[in-house]
Design an enzyme around this catalytic site. Structure first.
Site, PDB file in Angstrom:
ATOM      1  N   CYS A  17       0.866  -1.177   0.000  1.00 25.74           N
ATOM      2  CA  CYS A  17       0.000   0.000   0.000  1.00 25.74           C
ATOM      3  C   CYS A  17       0.905   1.230   0.000  1.00 25.74           C
ATOM      4  O   CYS A  17       2.051   1.160   0.442  1.00 25.74           O
ATOM      5  CB  CYS A  17      -0.880  -0.035   1.249  1.00 25.74           C
ATOM      6  N   HIS A  18       0.397   2.343  -0.478  1.00 23.67           N
ATOM      7  CA  HIS A  18       1.230   3.547  -0.591  1.00 23.67           C
ATOM      8  C   HIS A  18       1.778   4.003   0.756  1.00 23.67           C
ATOM      9  O   HIS A  18       2.852   4.599   0.836  1.00 23.67           O
ATOM     10  CB  HIS A  18       0.430   4.680  -1.263  1.00 23.67           C
ATOM     11  N   THR A  19       1.062   3.712   1.839  1.00 26.83           N
ATOM     12  CA  THR A  19       1.532   4.104   3.176  1.00 26.83           C
ATOM     13  C   THR A  19       2.853   3.417   3.518  1.00 26.83           C
ATOM     14  O   THR A  19       3.741   4.016   4.130  1.00 26.83           O
ATOM     15  CB  THR A  19       0.461   3.783   4.238  1.00 26.83           C
ATOM     16  N   HIS A  24       0.961  -3.851   5.903  1.00 30.41           N
ATOM     17  CA  HIS A  24      -0.238  -3.781   6.751  1.00 30.41           C
ATOM     18  C   HIS A  24      -1.498  -4.219   6.013  1.00 30.41           C
ATOM     19  O   HIS A  24      -2.571  -4.219   6.593  1.00 30.41           O
ATOM     20  CB  HIS A  24      -0.410  -2.357   7.307  1.00 30.41           C
ATOM     21  N   GLU A  25      -1.362  -4.601   4.755  1.00 27.86           N
ATOM     22  CA  GLU A  25      -2.527  -5.079   3.999  1.00 27.86           C
ATOM     23  C   GLU A  25      -2.288  -6.562   3.770  1.00 27.86           C
ATOM     24  O   GLU A  25      -1.392  -6.927   3.004  1.00 27.86           O
ATOM     25  CB  GLU A  25      -2.578  -4.315   2.663  1.00 27.86           C
ATOM     26  N   CYS A  31     -10.882  -1.763  20.346  1.00 30.86           N
ATOM     27  CA  CYS A  31     -10.707  -2.390  21.669  1.00 30.86           C
ATOM     28  C   CYS A  31     -12.036  -2.805  22.280  1.00 30.86           C
ATOM     29  O   CYS A  31     -12.105  -3.668  23.126  1.00 30.86           O
ATOM     30  CB  CYS A  31      -9.972  -1.442  22.614  1.00 30.86           C
ATOM     31  N   CYS A  41     -13.407   1.617  24.743  1.00 33.13           N
ATOM     32  CA  CYS A  41     -13.273   3.077  24.828  1.00 33.13           C
ATOM     33  C   CYS A  41     -14.539   3.776  24.327  1.00 33.13           C
ATOM     34  O   CYS A  41     -15.435   3.150  23.752  1.00 33.13           O
ATOM     35  CB  CYS A  41     -12.054   3.543  24.030  1.00 33.13           C
ATOM     36  N   CYS A  54     -15.161   3.249  20.567  1.00 31.12           N
ATOM     37  CA  CYS A  54     -15.668   1.917  20.212  1.00 31.12           C
ATOM     38  C   CYS A  54     -17.119   1.735  20.639  1.00 31.12           C
ATOM     39  O   CYS A  54     -17.885   1.033  19.981  1.00 31.12           O
ATOM     40  CB  CYS A  54     -14.784   0.829  20.828  1.00 31.12           C
ATOM     41  N   CYS A 109     -10.743   4.173  17.556  1.00 30.08           N
ATOM     42  CA  CYS A 109     -10.412   3.574  18.859  1.00 30.08           C
ATOM     43  C   CYS A 109      -9.285   4.335  19.567  1.00 30.08           C
ATOM     44  O   CYS A 109      -8.231   4.593  18.993  1.00 30.08           O
ATOM     45  CB  CYS A 109     -10.006   2.124  18.642  1.00 30.08           C
ATOM     46  N   ARG A 168      -5.837   3.228  17.826  1.00 33.95           N
ATOM     47  CA  ARG A 168      -5.807   4.103  16.654  1.00 33.95           C
ATOM     48  C   ARG A 168      -4.409   4.085  16.034  1.00 33.95           C
ATOM     49  O   ARG A 168      -3.416   3.937  16.739  1.00 33.95           O
ATOM     50  CB  ARG A 168      -6.151   5.526  17.093  1.00 33.95           C
ATOM     51  N   CYS A 185      -7.029  -2.639   4.014  1.00 35.73           N
ATOM     52  CA  CYS A 185      -6.649  -1.219   4.066  1.00 35.73           C
ATOM     53  C   CYS A 185      -7.343  -0.404   2.981  1.00 35.73           C
ATOM     54  O   CYS A 185      -8.459   0.029   3.135  1.00 35.73           O
ATOM     55  CB  CYS A 185      -5.135  -1.045   4.005  1.00 35.73           C
ATOM     56  N   ARG A 207      -2.869  -2.907  -7.155  1.00 38.25           N
ATOM     57  CA  ARG A 207      -2.351  -3.672  -6.036  1.00 38.25           C
ATOM     58  C   ARG A 207      -1.475  -4.805  -6.538  1.00 38.25           C
ATOM     59  O   ARG A 207      -1.854  -5.522  -7.478  1.00 38.25           O
ATOM     60  CB  ARG A 207      -3.487  -4.239  -5.163  1.00 38.25           C
TER      61      ARG A 207
END
Length: 379
Positions: free
Chosen positions: A48-50, A70-71, A100, A103, A106, A114, A118, A178, A373
């Site tokens: 992913c670009h992140t 993360h994907e 979670c 909180c 949530c 969250c 987060r 993502c 992707r």
């Protein structure tokens, strides 16, 4: 129980030793999951670009050495103390943000931000004990956004794992963890276009095309794609985009072009570039009286959004969204079911595939702006 439960696992991981340098496949040690953590065998991941942004580390500090990614999709290998809703063998999507369930965010029906889980791009350790679960020769290798999926095994907080239908193909649904969900949810959950309405999408990368897919599913009659790269237009037709605008082709602001095309403006717009001028255009191109603009792209931290206040008084609405307003654990399983029910099409988002050993090819493709992707097969 799996035979590896409670033990350190040695496996291959793609380690980023320093900013902008090719990832190196190394043997890493992955510690057992601690309280409220889960160790996951990753089967598929995508870039992913992140990941690219923080790997390049041009605009912000980034911790190294680090395992990005993360994907992804995977299978639970073992669970730590206190984890009750996941068991070894469960199929999961790791998510860069969490839920979670305790909180205020949530417990709110309106928020998915969250407090505990987060996204935190600076943190390279687990929140339980502020330590990394990855190491090489006893030296820590840091985590990325709580997921770190460029590895055969990873450790994730239970609140950042969505348990999904075991029949869902993991090589397809991995892209839902993502970008695609971010765009899809921005349209379906936040913009909420009515059937027969008009929608403008700014930025036709994977997130923007996820937003277009959402507009298609909602039954929008006109989906106007806006991008500075005209070569993206042909691909975008597969996602329901009906018309295209390259702002460079006009000598007036793109919002004026859209207003003329649509008799006063579109009903909804979704901005997926993070460019503050595109954000302003996306807001100013919606129709007065009922138009809604949704911001998805992440701008530079010092960027300022400027527009005449009369645009609001004339009953235009501006909204922001984070991960498409999906709560990861509660909502992602139903997005997977949209794919299983053949409503949502995912195959068209996956334009390239590489084996894990060739993960750097995925970075090269993204740097060239090729494809949407790139699926990375761990086995």
């Amino acid at each position: 129980m799996s035979t590896t439960a409670g033990k350190v696992i040695k496996c291959k991981a793609a380690v980023a030793w320093e900013a902008g340098k090719p990832l190196v496949i190394e043997e890493v040690e992955v510690a057992p999951p601690q309280k409220m953590e889960v160790r996951v065998k990753i089967l598929f991941t995508s870039l992913c670009h992140t990941d690219l942004y923080f790997w390049e580390a041009k605009a912000q500090d980034s911790v190294f050495p680090r395992i990005f990614g993360h994907e992804a999709s995977g299978i639970v290998e073992s669970v730590g103390e206190g984890v009750t809703e996941l068991v070894p063998g469960d199929h999961v999507l790791p998510v860069f943000t969490g839920e979670c369930r305790d909180c205020a965010h949530c417990k709110s029906e309106e928020s998915n931000m969250c407090t505990l889980l987060r996204i935190n791009t600076d943190r390279g350790v687990m929140i339980n004990d502020q330590k990394a679960r990855f190491s090489i020769n006893g030296k820590p290798i840091y985590h990325f956004v709580g997921t770190s999926t460029f590895t055969e095994y990873t450790v994730v907080h239970v609140g950042c794992l969505a348990k999904i239908n075991p029949l869902a193909p993991l090589d397809k649904v991995c892209v839902l963890s993502c970008g695609i969900s971010t765009g899809l949810g921005a349209t379906l959950n936040v913009a909420k276009p009515k059937k027969g309405s008009s929608v403008a999408i700014f930025g036709l990368g994977a997130v923007g095309l996820g937003a277009a897919e959402g507009a298609r599913l909602a039954g929008a009659s006109r989906i106007i794609g806006v991008d500075l790269n005209s070569s993206r237009f042909e691909e975008a037709k597969k996602f329901g985009v009906t018309e295209f605008i390259n702002p460079k082709d006009y000598n007036k602001p793109v919002q004026e072009v859209i207003a003329e095309m649509t008799d006063g403006g579109v009903d909804r717009s979704v901005e997926c570039t993070g460019n503050v001028n595109a954000m302003i255009s996306a807001f100013e191109c919606v129709h007065d009286g009922w138009g809604v603009a949704v911001l998805v792209g992440v701008p530079h931290k010092d960027a300022i959004f400027k527009t005449p206040p009369m645009n609001f008084l004339n009953e235009r609405t501006l909204k922001g969204t984070f991960f498409g307003n999906y709560k990861p654990r509660s909502d992602l399983p139903s997005v997977v079911e949209m794919y299983m029910n053949k409503e949502l099409e995912l195959e068209k988002f996956i334009t390239h595939e590489v084996p894990f050993a060739e993960i750097n090819k995925a970075f090269e493709l993204m740097l060239k702006g090729e494809g949407l992707r790139c699926l990375i097969k761990m086995e």
